[in-house]
Design a protein around this motif. Structure first.
Motif, short mmCIF file in Angstrom:
data_model
loop_
_atom_site.label_atom_id
_atom_site.label_comp_id
_atom_site.label_asym_id
_atom_site.label_seq_id
_atom_site.Cartn_x
_atom_site.Cartn_y
_atom_site.Cartn_z
N LYS A 1 69.29 -102.73 -73.91
CA LYS A 1 70.09 -103.53 -72.98
C LYS A 1 69.92 -103.02 -71.55
N ARG B 1 71.41 -111.97 -75.02
CA ARG B 1 72.59 -112.22 -74.16
C ARG B 1 73.87 -111.65 -74.77
N GLN C 1 75.32 -110.87 -71.43
CA GLN C 1 74.46 -111.22 -70.29
C GLN C 1 74.60 -112.72 -70.00
N TYR D 1 78.49 -105.71 -67.46
CA TYR D 1 77.31 -105.70 -68.34
C TYR D 1 76.83 -104.29 -68.64
N ASN E 1 75.20 -106.09 -62.31
CA ASN E 1 74.05 -106.94 -62.57
C ASN E 1 74.32 -108.32 -62.01
#
Length: 366
Positions: A68, A198, A266, A291, A297
């Motif tokens: 990740k 995600r 995500q 995240y 992010n």
């Protein structure tokens, strides 16, 4: 005709570059090859195509995916790439930089992102600069087609192309190839596979295993291979988080809109796409403080005719710690420390934000 199979000597990459990359693969007979694909559908399908080609030439390949928030130049991922006795490395769909990935390990980089710098000593095959710019799985498919029986693998390139560029992308013979693969099955499978990267759980290895087990797109969309149930759970989680985070009211600075969200999923790129449709004349920045711990992010999208990477570079900021101004002209983003994100967003016109505004809170989906 099979997807992307033309006689153009400059597309999807120069013929000599394709030949050089193909020779690299043929030289791997009997060797242990590490394959490192990006975690989106284009990257994973590129990875499966590469694994099949390496197996066909007699190599002994193994795939290893980033974690990740990681990519080929992330120190933690590079440390994992060094574990084991490998003869070579193939990196797919992860951009390129002027720094080694695993020093002294013969490396092939296959990519399509904008870059004019590459790892020293690496063999590079890039579609960038050759219009229409092919996505990585399509480029990989053309590269490996002489080494495999290409017809049964076409669906993988179709899925990667649709995932990255859409079903109406101007790629040679995409319409017919999509019909052969099954449009409904492809779009459903793309949604399921993308949900893995995600999801806050990030079960990307499961997504890769699903692709390796499947023989066609409908095997995934109809749940005929193990692991699809995990992907379906991921999609429900992501849908919930997108709906929650998209309710965040934007802040404005001229023609720039900023949304501050916090989610371990995500979802910032999906929320950015949704708000860019609502605000077609704006540059939309969605910043996700949840995240990765201690980082922000962010994803940027716009329906206005603006080069987002050029826009970022025009802010004329000092060097920032993390990811910044990479990707595509119309779809970019980054990952910055909280302090650097506040510097960036102040330069973009949003003054008065504090560390408190970009702290993780209520981040876990549920």
């Amino acid at each position: 005709m099979l997807l992307g199979h033309t006689r153009d000597p400059l597309w999807p990459a120069p013929e000599q570059a394709l030949l050089d990359a193909r020779r690299f693969l043929e030289e791997q007979k009997g060797r242990r090859v590490l394959v490192a694909p990006h975690t989106d559908v284009d990257g994973l399908t590129s990875g499966v195509l590469m694994l099949r080609a390496l197996e066909a030439v007699g190599a002994r390949p193994l795939a290893r995916v980033p974690g990740k928030g990681e990519h080929a130049h992330s120190p933690a991922f590079q440390d994992r790439l060094r574990v084991g006795a490998w003869d070579s490395l193939v990196v797919l769909d992860m951009g390129s930089r002027a720094a080694p990935i695993v020093p002294d390990l013969p490396t092939l980089v296959v990519d399509h992102h904008l870059s004019d710098t590459f790892p020293p000593g690496a063999r590079v095959l890039t579609a960038n600069g050759h219009e229409p710019i092919a996505n990585s799985s399509l480029l990989t498919y053309v590269l490996v087609s002489p080494l495999v029986v290409p017809g049964p693998l076409e669906w993988l390139a179709v899925m990667g192309t649709v995932a990255d560029l859409g079903a109406d992308a101007p790629m040679p013979f995409l319409k017919d190839a999509l019909k052969r693969a099954g449009r409904k099955a492809v779009t459903e499978s793309v949604a399921l596979l993308n949900a893995a990267r995600r999801s806050a759980r990030f079960p990307v290895p499961v997504a890769l295993e699903v692709l390796l087990r499947a023989g066609k797109a409908s095997d995934i969309s109809e749940g005929h291979v193990p692991g699809v149930d995990v992907l379906r759970d991921c999609r429900l989680e992501v849908q919930h988080e997108v709906a929650r985070c998209a309710k965040t009211p934007p802040r404005f600075a001229g023609k720039v809109a900023l949304l501050l969200i916090s989610s371990e999923a995500q979802v910032h790129p999906l929320v950015a796409v949704r708000w860019a449709q609502r605000l077609p004349e704006h540059i939309v920045i969605v910043a996700n403080a949840g995240y990765l711990p201690g980082r922000v992010n962010f994803a940027m999208r716009s329906r206005a005719p603006v080069d987002l990477i050029a826009w970022l570079k025009d802010l004329d900021l000092p060097p920032l710690e993390g990811e910044y101004a990479n990707g595509h002209a119309r779809a970019t983003g980054g990952s910055l420390s909280q302090a650097d994100f506040l510097r960036f967003i102040e330069a973009a016109g949003f003054r008065g934000l504090r560390t408190f505004d970009v702290e993780r809170r209520g981040a876990f989906p549920g």
